[in-house]
Every structure is written in structure tokens, then in C-alpha cells.
Motif scaffolding. Structure first.
Motif, PDB file in Angstrom:
ATOM      1  N   GLN A  71     140.594  35.719  14.297  1.00 12.80           N
ATOM      2  CA  GLN A  71     141.557  34.837  14.974  1.00 12.80           C
ATOM      3  C   GLN A  71     141.778  35.274  16.423  1.00 12.80           C
ATOM      4  OE1 GLN A  71     145.496  34.788  13.266  1.00 12.80           O
ATOM      5  NE2 GLN A  71     146.173  33.109  14.572  1.00 12.80           N
ATOM      6  N   GLU A  73     139.718  37.048  18.343  1.00 12.34           N
ATOM      7  CA  GLU A  73     138.475  36.823  19.091  1.00 12.34           C
ATOM      8  C   GLU A  73     138.308  35.351  19.435  1.00 12.34           C
ATOM      9  OE1 GLU A  73     135.144  37.236  21.216  1.00 12.34           O
ATOM     10  OE2 GLU A  73     136.323  38.915  20.476  1.00 12.34           O
ATOM     11  N   GLU A  74     138.547  34.480  18.487  1.00 10.88           N
ATOM     12  CA  GLU A  74     138.383  33.038  18.738  1.00 10.88           C
ATOM     13  C   GLU A  74     139.402  32.533  19.754  1.00 10.88           C
ATOM     14  OE1 GLU A  74     137.131  29.157  18.865  1.00 10.88           O
ATOM     15  OE2 GLU A  74     136.103  31.014  18.345  1.00 10.88           O
ATOM     16  N   ARG A  77     138.201  33.796  23.141  1.00 13.01           N
ATOM     17  CA  ARG A  77     136.985  33.092  23.544  1.00 13.01           C
ATOM     18  C   ARG A  77     137.299  31.676  24.008  1.00 13.01           C
ATOM     19  NH1 ARG A  77     134.226  29.185  22.610  1.00 13.01           N
ATOM     20  NH2 ARG A  77     135.414  28.561  20.802  1.00 13.01           N
ATOM     21  N   ALA A  78     138.061  30.941  23.208  1.00 14.28           N
ATOM     22  CA  ALA A  78     138.374  29.547  23.528  1.00 14.28           C
ATOM     23  C   ALA A  78     139.234  29.443  24.786  1.00 14.28           C
ATOM     24  CB  ALA A  78     139.078  28.884  22.342  1.00 14.28           C
TER      25      ALA A  78
END
Length: 94
Positions: A71, A73-74, A77-78
Motif C-alpha cells: 500500500q 509503495e503504490e 508510486r501513483a
């Protein structure tokens, strides 16, 4: 019992990390003049400040590589991807 405490603490740390990334993202959008709902009296766009905030999130991504859960990392990234697009768009309007 220690396992439950560790899990609760880990969940809180994830929540705080995601909140931090999102707040930095909002500040970057505001600096780029791309915030969807700028507060009254918001300062004019400042691409240099926006770039610094984006670069700081990039540094955090590099320094935490391999230490974030899915969660975290995403979210990072986003957020970085959308901010990089916003920066390019804001730079083109100058």
C-alpha cells in the motif's frame, strides 16, 4: 499479545506514511497551480517549489526502496507519477 501490538503499530505507521505522501502531493499540486480546489488566498504557482516537493518524494522512494509495504509503495508510486505529469503540464503553460 506482542504480535497484535506490532500489527496495530504497523497499520498506524502505514496510515501515517500514506497521509504524509498525500499531504506532500497536495502541497506540490498547490505549488504547481494544479490543485483541483485551491484554498482562498492560495499563492500563485511556483514551479520551482513544486519541483522540490516532487524531488523530495522521489528521494523518499529511493531511500525506502524495499522497506515499504504494498500500500505504501503504490501510494508513493501513483503520487509521484501524477505529480510528474502535473509538472510537465504546468511547465508547458508557462
Amino acid at each position: 499479545m506482542a504480535e497484535v501490538q506490532s500489527s496495530t503499530q504497523s497499520g498506524e505507521m502505514t496510515r501515517l506514511f500514506v497521509q504524509f505522501v498525500m499531504m506532500q502531493g497536495q502541497q506540490a499540486l498547490l505549488a504547481l497551480g494544479r490543485h483541483p480546489a485551491p484554498p482562498p488566498g492560495a499563492p500563485p504557482a511556483n514551479l520551482e517549489v513544486g519541483k522540490v516537493l516532487i524531488d523530495q518524494l522521489g528521494m523518499i522512494r529511493e531511500k525506502t526502496r524495499g522497506n515499504l509495504n504494498a500500500q505504501e509503495e503504490e501510494t508513493l508510486r501513483a503520487t509521484l507519477a501524477s505529480l510528474q505529469i502535473a509538472f510537465v503540464e504546468a511547465s508547458g503553460k508557462r
